[in-house]
Design a protein around this motif. Structure first.
Motif, PDB file in Angstrom:
ATOM      1  N   LEU A   1    -124.179 -50.191  11.783  1.00 40.35           N
ATOM      2  CA  LEU A   1    -124.987 -51.345  12.172  1.00 40.35           C
ATOM      3  C   LEU A   1    -124.510 -51.916  13.500  1.00 40.35           C
ATOM      4  O   LEU A   1    -125.322 -52.348  14.333  1.00 40.35           O
ATOM      5  CB  LEU A   1    -124.933 -52.415  11.077  1.00 40.35           C
ATOM      6  N   GLN A   2    -123.201 -51.908  13.712  1.00 39.90           N
ATOM      7  CA  GLN A   2    -122.670 -52.355  14.995  1.00 39.90           C
ATOM      8  C   GLN A   2    -123.041 -51.402  16.118  1.00 39.90           C
ATOM      9  O   GLN A   2    -123.533 -51.805  17.174  1.00 39.90           O
ATOM     10  CB  GLN A   2    -121.142 -52.473  14.919  1.00 39.90           C
ATOM     11  N   GLN A   3    -122.839 -50.127  15.886  1.00 36.30           N
ATOM     12  CA  GLN A   3    -122.957 -49.149  16.957  1.00 36.30           C
ATOM     13  C   GLN A   3    -124.392 -48.722  17.243  1.00 36.30           C
ATOM     14  O   GLN A   3    -124.736 -48.462  18.401  1.00 36.30           O
ATOM     15  CB  GLN A   3    -122.109 -47.920  16.613  1.00 36.30           C
TER      16      GLN A   3
ATOM     17  N   VAL B   1    -125.908 -54.934  15.716  1.00 33.95           N
ATOM     18  CA  VAL B   1    -125.545 -56.122  14.934  1.00 33.95           C
ATOM     19  C   VAL B   1    -124.059 -56.399  15.191  1.00 33.95           C
ATOM     20  O   VAL B   1    -123.195 -55.622  14.765  1.00 33.95           O
ATOM     21  CB  VAL B   1    -125.810 -55.908  13.427  1.00 33.95           C
ATOM     22  N   ALA B   2    -123.776 -57.489  15.850  1.00 35.40           N
ATOM     23  CA  ALA B   2    -122.392 -57.748  16.283  1.00 35.40           C
ATOM     24  C   ALA B   2    -121.443 -57.885  15.108  1.00 35.40           C
ATOM     25  O   ALA B   2    -120.345 -57.299  15.107  1.00 35.40           O
ATOM     26  CB  ALA B   2    -122.357 -58.999  17.154  1.00 35.40           C
TER      27      ALA B   2
ATOM     28  N   ARG C   1    -132.570 -63.403  12.341  1.00 33.15           N
ATOM     29  CA  ARG C   1    -132.319 -63.006  13.730  1.00 33.15           C
ATOM     30  C   ARG C   1    -131.624 -61.648  13.843  1.00 33.15           C
ATOM     31  O   ARG C   1    -131.624 -61.024  14.890  1.00 33.15           O
ATOM     32  CB  ARG C   1    -131.451 -64.055  14.420  1.00 33.15           C
ATOM     33  N   GLY C   2    -130.976 -61.220  12.775  1.00 29.57           N
ATOM     34  CA  GLY C   2    -130.227 -59.981  12.827  1.00 29.57           C
ATOM     35  C   GLY C   2    -128.795 -60.174  13.257  1.00 29.57           C
ATOM     36  O   GLY C   2    -128.104 -59.202  13.595  1.00 29.57           O
ATOM     37  N   SER C   3    -128.302 -61.423  13.227  1.00 34.83           N
ATOM     38  CA  SER C   3    -126.898 -61.678  13.541  1.00 34.83           C
ATOM     39  C   SER C   3    -125.993 -61.144  12.449  1.00 34.83           C
ATOM     40  O   SER C   3    -124.834 -60.808  12.695  1.00 34.83           O
ATOM     41  CB  SER C   3    -126.663 -63.178  13.723  1.00 34.83           C
ATOM     42  N   ILE C   4    -126.513 -61.125  11.226  1.00 37.13           N
ATOM     43  CA  ILE C   4    -125.805 -60.548  10.083  1.00 37.13           C
ATOM     44  C   ILE C   4    -126.786 -59.649   9.331  1.00 37.13           C
ATOM     45  O   ILE C   4    -128.003 -59.853   9.386  1.00 37.13           O
ATOM     46  CB  ILE C   4    -125.232 -61.628   9.136  1.00 37.13           C
ATOM     47  N   ALA C   5    -126.239 -58.678   8.602  1.00 45.40           N
ATOM     48  CA  ALA C   5    -127.096 -57.735   7.875  1.00 45.40           C
ATOM     49  C   ALA C   5    -126.737 -57.629   6.407  1.00 45.40           C
ATOM     50  O   ALA C   5    -127.543 -57.142   5.608  1.00 45.40           O
ATOM     51  CB  ALA C   5    -127.022 -56.361   8.519  1.00 45.40           C
TER      52      ALA C   5
END
Length: 438
Positions: free
Chosen positions: A188-190, A194-195, A266-270
């Motif tokens: 998800l990060q890469q 998603v930070a 927002r997609g800041s967390i998943a």
């Protein structure tokens, strides 16, 4: 002027310390006042909290219709004051007949001798089959081998996730075990940008506790000794801290995330571990054209589907009830499948009985089905009056390690010492009961 002395219990209360005055065989001074020996009017008090207290009046209209000669007083308590209210009522001999009670409070009330065991009544009843209840929820009501309550509302934790972002990261379904979960966070990060994919609020103990319950073993023994240095908690804490170390989870409290649903949108967390109330919240707070982006799944475990917390509330009867038969009738009524289905419609609380899920149409709801699957794998928390304080100590230790780092071994040794200190009185009482102390 009292109408009858026979409404008093025939034996002294085990905990009140008051002597009961024997009931006279006759009461000439009260004859003209209408002394009734065996037909005293039934008056029941029922305490319920929060939303449950709000809907209780409507929910119990049918019970009033079945017992028109009984008086039923429903009192709504705020959750913030309920625990102290129970203790004050017990000290003042003013407990209700039946109450809704958080199941982590049952051990404390049991230690006080305040609750009426229910096994005898259950054996004689045909309307409350134990096999219809989720086993883990039922076990939260068994304290020191005695059944002291009936599950009423359900609370557990599972995984809410952004299905669209997970697909973008290359995963067609929710993770099934911890290695898949870690691989998904990295992807998800890469791949999906998603930070910080995972939210573990540092002020919430429930996510870490759910992870800790996924391995066999005790966090605290029945003898009052802490085992947080043991493999079960150490493994869970290692997984938890790895998410912070790798940058998959932000070192933030819930207060630092103003609106978790907005950040999720927002997609800041998943990934977000939470309870059943958030089904309604996600449906209310996310726009209609955004409802497809989220889903819910049972918690992954170390090597496959994992356990979670057996939480919620129970219905209990107090020993000081003057009308125990009527109190049990009220509990039986609230346990009926049709009444529990209506309760779900009024309050949104998921039912503790499997048969009610079909009756209420919950099996057609994908998010609710995820909770049904999770409820088949829930474990009770340690049945200790001190448990809530212990859980806070556990989370303070984890938050310090996540935020500041340090030696895990040293931190867990200190945690065990603090918990052992909290349980010192319990160990003394157990030793005295066993006869090893004067």
């Amino acid at each position: 002027m009292p109408s009858c002395l026979t409404t008093w219990p025939s034996a002294p209360s085990a905990t009140s310390g008051r002597q009961r005055i024997p009931t006279p065989a006759w009461c000439p001074s009260l004859l003209q006042a209408g002394c009734q020996r065996s037909s005293a009017k039934v008056s029941l008090r029922f305490w319920a909290m929060g939303r449950e207290g709000e809907v209780a009046q409507e929910l119990l209209q049918g019970f009033r219709g079945e017992h028109p000669d009984w008086e039923l007083r429903i009192e709504q308590l705020p959750w913030s004051a309920a625990h102290e209210k129970f203790l004050t009522a017990f000290a003042g001999d003013a407990t209700p007949d039946v109450a809704q009670m958080g199941n982590t409070w049952l051990p404390e009330m049991a230690a006080l001798g305040a609750l009426q065991p229910l096994a005898g009544r259950l054996a004689a009843a045909t309307t409350v089959p134990q096999a219809d209840y989720f086993e883990g929820l039922w076990r939260t009501n068994v304290i020191a081998g005695q059944l002291l309550g009936l599950p009423w509302t359900v609370d557990t934790r599972l995984l809410y996730y952004r299905a669209d972002l997970l697909a973008q990261a290359g995963f067609s379904r929710a993770p099934q075990d911890w290695p898949q979960w870690q691989a998904a966070m990295q992807a998800l990060q890469q791949r999906a940008g998603v930070a910080t994919p995972q939210l573990f609020p540092l002020t919430e103990f429930e996510p870490l506790l759910a992870l800790a319950l996924q391995a066999p073993g005790e966090l605290v023994s029945a003898e009052g000794r802490a085992h947080f240095r043991g493999p079960a908690f150490r493994q869970a804490l290692g997984f938890y801290l790895e998410a912070f170390r790798r940058g998959w989870a932000p070192a933030a409290t819930h207060n630092q995330i103003a609106n978790v649903w907005q950040e999720f949108d927002r997609g800041s967390i998943a990934f977000y571990i939470s309870g059943p109330w958030n089904i309604a919240e996600f449906r209310r707070r996310l726009a209609a054209d955004r409802q497809h982006i989220w889903a819910a799944a049972p918690l992954p475990g170390p090597q496959g589907p994992g356990a979670s917390i057996a939480g919620g509330t129970s219905l209990v009867m107090f020993k000081r009830s003057r009308h125990p038969e009527a109190a049990w009738a009220l509990m039986e009524y609230l346990a009926r499948p049709a009444v529990q289905a209506r309760f779900f419609q009024l309050s949104g609380n998921l039912p503790p009985r499997r048969s009610v899920w079909e009756l209420a149409g919950l099996q057609q709801d994908p998010a609710a089905r995820a909770f049904a699957a999770q409820l088949e794998r829930v474990r009770p928390t340690p049945a200790l009056p001190e448990w809530e304080r212990i859980a806070q100590e556990m989370q303070l230790t984890a938050a310090h390690l996540a935020y500041r780092g340090g030696s895990v071994d040293a931190a867990l040794a200190q945690l065990d010492q603090r918990v052992d200190a909290l349980l010192s009185k319990r160990r003394w009482m157990l030793a005295r009961q066993a006869g090893s102390l004067p």
